[in-house]
Design a protein around this motif. Structure first.
Motif, PDB file in Angstrom:
ATOM      1  N   ARG A   1      10.008 -69.962  65.059  1.00  0.00           N
ATOM      2  CA  ARG A   1      11.296 -69.488  65.558  1.00  0.00           C
ATOM      3  C   ARG A   1      12.150 -69.089  64.356  1.00  0.00           C
ATOM      4  O   ARG A   1      12.235 -69.829  63.378  1.00  0.00           O
ATOM      5  CB  ARG A   1      11.992 -70.571  66.373  1.00  0.00           C
TER       6      ARG A   1
ATOM      7  N   PRO B   1      15.536 -68.311  62.372  1.00  0.00           N
ATOM      8  CA  PRO B   1      16.962 -68.644  62.389  1.00  0.00           C
ATOM      9  C   PRO B   1      17.841 -67.401  62.204  1.00  0.00           C
ATOM     10  O   PRO B   1      17.435 -66.433  61.548  1.00  0.00           O
ATOM     11  CB  PRO B   1      17.135 -69.586  61.194  1.00  0.00           C
ATOM     12  N   HIS B   2      19.024 -67.437  62.778  1.00  0.00           N
ATOM     13  CA  HIS B   2      20.038 -66.419  62.510  1.00  0.00           C
ATOM     14  C   HIS B   2      21.059 -66.924  61.496  1.00  0.00           C
ATOM     15  O   HIS B   2      21.835 -66.134  60.956  1.00  0.00           O
ATOM     16  CB  HIS B   2      20.742 -66.017  63.803  1.00  0.00           C
ATOM     17  N   ARG B   3      21.078 -68.223  61.263  1.00  0.00           N
ATOM     18  CA  ARG B   3      21.989 -68.858  60.321  1.00  0.00           C
ATOM     19  C   ARG B   3      21.181 -69.764  59.406  1.00  0.00           C
ATOM     20  O   ARG B   3      20.152 -70.307  59.837  1.00  0.00           O
ATOM     21  CB  ARG B   3      23.055 -69.693  61.059  1.00  0.00           C
TER      22      ARG B   3
ATOM     23  N   ARG C   1      23.737 -67.146  57.168  1.00  0.00           N
ATOM     24  CA  ARG C   1      23.783 -65.695  57.266  1.00  0.00           C
ATOM     25  C   ARG C   1      22.811 -65.007  56.319  1.00  0.00           C
ATOM     26  O   ARG C   1      22.155 -64.028  56.683  1.00  0.00           O
ATOM     27  CB  ARG C   1      25.213 -65.211  57.007  1.00  0.00           C
TER      28      ARG C   1
ATOM     29  N   GLY D   1      19.312 -65.277  57.823  1.00  0.00           N
ATOM     30  CA  GLY D   1      19.153 -64.407  58.988  1.00  0.00           C
ATOM     31  C   GLY D   1      19.083 -62.939  58.612  1.00  0.00           C
ATOM     32  O   GLY D   1      18.319 -62.165  59.200  1.00  0.00           O
ATOM     33  N   ALA D   2      19.883 -62.549  57.603  1.00  0.00           N
ATOM     34  CA  ALA D   2      19.908 -61.147  57.187  1.00  0.00           C
ATOM     35  C   ALA D   2      18.678 -60.749  56.384  1.00  0.00           C
ATOM     36  O   ALA D   2      18.387 -59.562  56.225  1.00  0.00           O
ATOM     37  CB  ALA D   2      21.165 -60.875  56.366  1.00  0.00           C
TER      38      ALA D   2
ATOM     39  N   THR E   1      13.974 -59.730  61.901  1.00  0.00           N
ATOM     40  CA  THR E   1      14.155 -60.168  63.290  1.00  0.00           C
ATOM     41  C   THR E   1      14.065 -59.015  64.271  1.00  0.00           C
ATOM     42  O   THR E   1      14.211 -59.216  65.473  1.00  0.00           O
ATOM     43  CB  THR E   1      15.513 -60.873  63.460  1.00  0.00           C
TER      44      THR E   1
ATOM     45  N   ASN F   1       8.023 -62.769  56.940  1.00  0.00           N
ATOM     46  CA  ASN F   1       8.968 -63.780  57.410  1.00  0.00           C
ATOM     47  C   ASN F   1       8.617 -65.167  56.878  1.00  0.00           C
ATOM     48  O   ASN F   1       9.515 -65.955  56.575  1.00  0.00           O
ATOM     49  CB  ASN F   1       9.014 -63.787  58.937  1.00  0.00           C
TER      50      ASN F   1
ATOM     51  N   ARG G   1      17.769 -57.061  50.737  1.00  0.00           N
ATOM     52  CA  ARG G   1      18.163 -58.167  51.606  1.00  0.00           C
ATOM     53  C   ARG G   1      18.551 -59.389  50.759  1.00  0.00           C
ATOM     54  O   ARG G   1      17.980 -59.609  49.677  1.00  0.00           O
ATOM     55  CB  ARG G   1      17.057 -58.473  52.610  1.00  0.00           C
TER      56      ARG G   1
END
Length: 281
Positions: free
Chosen positions: A205, A207-209, A211, A214-215, A219, A231, A277
């Motif tokens: 899974r 994460p989006h945080r 930041r 996530g960036a 995704t 990833n 990134r």
């Protein structure tokens, strides 16, 4: 496929095997004709061999990062459980979500304790009759990464799972999934499997945080496509930064990646803007 040196090719095929090496030239196959093995113009046998050597280096680099995570999880798991219930609090079945699985894992700990030649386990067996099993910090060092992952995922209380995950900077419900994934990555590295363009059937899974993490992840992909090596590497960069902030590991990884061409990085799931990134900067 261009083969510049027949003797060199024969040596590679003898000592590596055709089937194993063929995994490194699939990306250059011409797919326009079904059931026929043809390669796109310019495909070179020596480039496939170079990619094979890169994969060996990549496994070594990635294995160092997974070691950081594995050792940190051993310590965090033992610390959190010891603070919750003392040296042998991990033996409390009420801590776990599935009693049957817990007892199965406990049986394996008992078997390993009886067989272990480790000095600290022998000393425990010689000095103590009860409890029969060693303290949690000994057990944490004795078990495999895969088994440790199962123990962690079996913990029922969210606050205890959170305490274990906190030093690694991720939410517990995501960290369980990521640890399971990293066990797969570790096993590929340990057993000399092809890592370079590996796809993972059970991706972590994402994460989006925080930041920056996530960036940096890709995704945009969905389903199994999310389980690309790219990833996995981003997650490892983030985790190594939490565990060993002064480690040069990311720089070593970037140096290794810099030796490959864009299509070879694309086969690992690298987006075209990966170097812009946050975690790669």
């Amino acid at each position: 496929m261009t083969v510049a040196d027949d003797a060199r090719a024969t040596h590679w095929l003898t000592h590596v095997s055709y089937y194993r090496l063929s995994g490194y030239w699939h990306i250059w196959k011409d797919r326009s004709v079904a059931d026929v093995t043809r390669f796109r113009a310019g495909t070179d046998f020596d480039r496939a061999c170079s990619l094979y050597e890169f994969d060996r280096e990549l496994r070594a680099v990635v294995g160092r990062a997974v070691e950081h995570v594995e050792v940190a999880l051993r310590g965090s798991w033992a610390y959190a459980l010891a603070h919750r219930g003392g040296p042998h609090g991990y033996l409390d079945a009420a801590l776990y979500s599935d009693r049957g699985t817990f007892h199965g894992l406990l049986g394996k700990v008992a078997t390993d304790t009886g067989r272990s030649a480790e000095t600290y386990i022998r000393r425990y067996r010689d000095q103590y009759d009860a409890p029969a099993l060693p303290a949690v910090w000994m057990v944490a060092e004795m078990m495999s990464f895969g088994r440790l992952s199962r123990w962690y995922s079996l913990v029922a209380a969210p606050d205890l799972r959170t305490a274990i995950a906190a030093p690694l900077g991720l939410r517990e419900e995501l960290f369980v999934s990521i640890v399971k994934h990293l066990v797969d990555v570790r096993n590929i590295c340990a057993h000399h499997g092809r890592l370079w363009n590996r796809g993972f059937r059970s991706p972590p899974r994402l994460p989006h945080r925080p930041r920056d993490l996530g960036a940096s992840l890709d995704t945009a992909r969905v389903g199994h496509a999310a389980g690309t090596l790219y990833n996995s590497l981003v997650l490892l960069i983030y985790l190594v930064r939490q565990i060993a902030p002064s480690s040069p590991w990311r720089d070593d990884l970037v140096a290794a990646l810099g030796t490959r061409l864009p299509d070879e990085r694309a086969a690992m799931g690298f987006p075209t803007d990966w170097q812009a990134r946050p975690l790669w900067l």
